[in-house]
Design an enzyme around this catalytic site. Structure first.
Site: not given
Length: 261
Positions: A20, A40, A129, A18, A22-23
């Site tokens: 997330g 990540k 978030d 997936g 900024f990365g």
């Protein structure tokens, strides 16, 4: 940055899990042990972001509600943060597969999500978030994994940075004057969405229209939050009161974390 540079010798990078804040996140397999991890990738032009994320993960390293940091690597272009893998999916996928949640299931989700938030707040971290795509879950327990919008925060100070996913932002974030209460608001939006499959501030599929940030902010701060249709007619008074309490626009009147738990 002085981190390890032997990522490709240590881990075999697999499929994408997936994207997330900024990365991008990929599955990784430890070359020696076969252990599954999440890797990540963050662009190196944002070193402050990488260090901030590591600071948060390190502070939360003893929490059973937070994914555990395992290692850090770098090359010329990127930094790579290796954490334990969470393979249970997330609430968004669960909702898309099984449809709206029952009130009982929604109560269990609320408890799990609020316990994740509690783990953050106790250590002076505003999550920033909360949404159905985060945290991932095994459907027995939830784990926080993405801290791209999180901030270190002291209880007697105020924050002003506009950060998070706009449709889950509390009204006071748009005023750039907020504190820990915003995570309760976002939890309320999440619960509303999971129960009736739409956002509190738009009826039907009207949110699917292209909206500017100003239009989103106006809806969040002014639109009526309705609970007089469809599945809301079957919810208990206790459940209605709880969701309304999370979605009170005045943070001073909103449910506190202790009250919600």
């Amino acid at each position: 940055l002085g981190w390890r540079t032997d990522l490709r010798e240590t881990y075999v990078q697999g499929k994408a899990l997936g994207t997330g804040s900024f990365g991008k996140v990929h599955l990784g397999i430890h070359a020696a042990t076969g252990e599954e991890v999440a890797i990540k990738t963050l662009p190196k032009e944002r070193p402050r972001l990488s260090r901030a994320k590591l600071t948060l993960l390190d502070r939360l390293s003893d929490s059973p509600r937070v994914v555990q940091l395992l290692d850090c690597f770098e090359d010329e272009d990127n930094v790579y943060i290796v954490t334990e893998a969470c393979r249970g999916g997330d609430l968004q996928k669960f909702s898309e597969t099984y449809g709206p949640l029952t009130e009982r299931c929604l109560a269990l989700v609320a408890l799990e999500v609020l316990q994740v938030v509690q783990s953050c707040h106790r250590l002076g971290i505003l999550h920033g978030d909360v949404k159905p795509g985060e945290p991932p879950c095994t459907f027995k327990t939830f784990r926080a994994v993405d801290f791209g919008c999180s901030q270190l925060h002291y209880r007697h100070t105020r924050l002003s940075k506009r950060s998070g996913t706009p449709v889950y932002m509390a009204p006071e974030i748009f005023k750039r004057d907020y504190s820990f209460e915003v995570d309760i608001w976002s939890t309320g939006v999440l619960l509303y969405q999971l129960f009736c499959r739409q956002f509190p501030f738009w009826q039907g599929d009207s949110y699917n229209k292209a909206l500017s940030l100003d239009e989103v902010a106006k809806a969040i701060t002014e639109a009526e939050i309705r609970m007089d249709f469809g599945p809301w007619l079957t919810m208990s008074q206790e459940g209605l009161s709880f969701v309304r309490g999370c979605l009170h626009r005045d943070p001073a009147q909103r449910l506190t974390l202790d009250e919600a738990l």
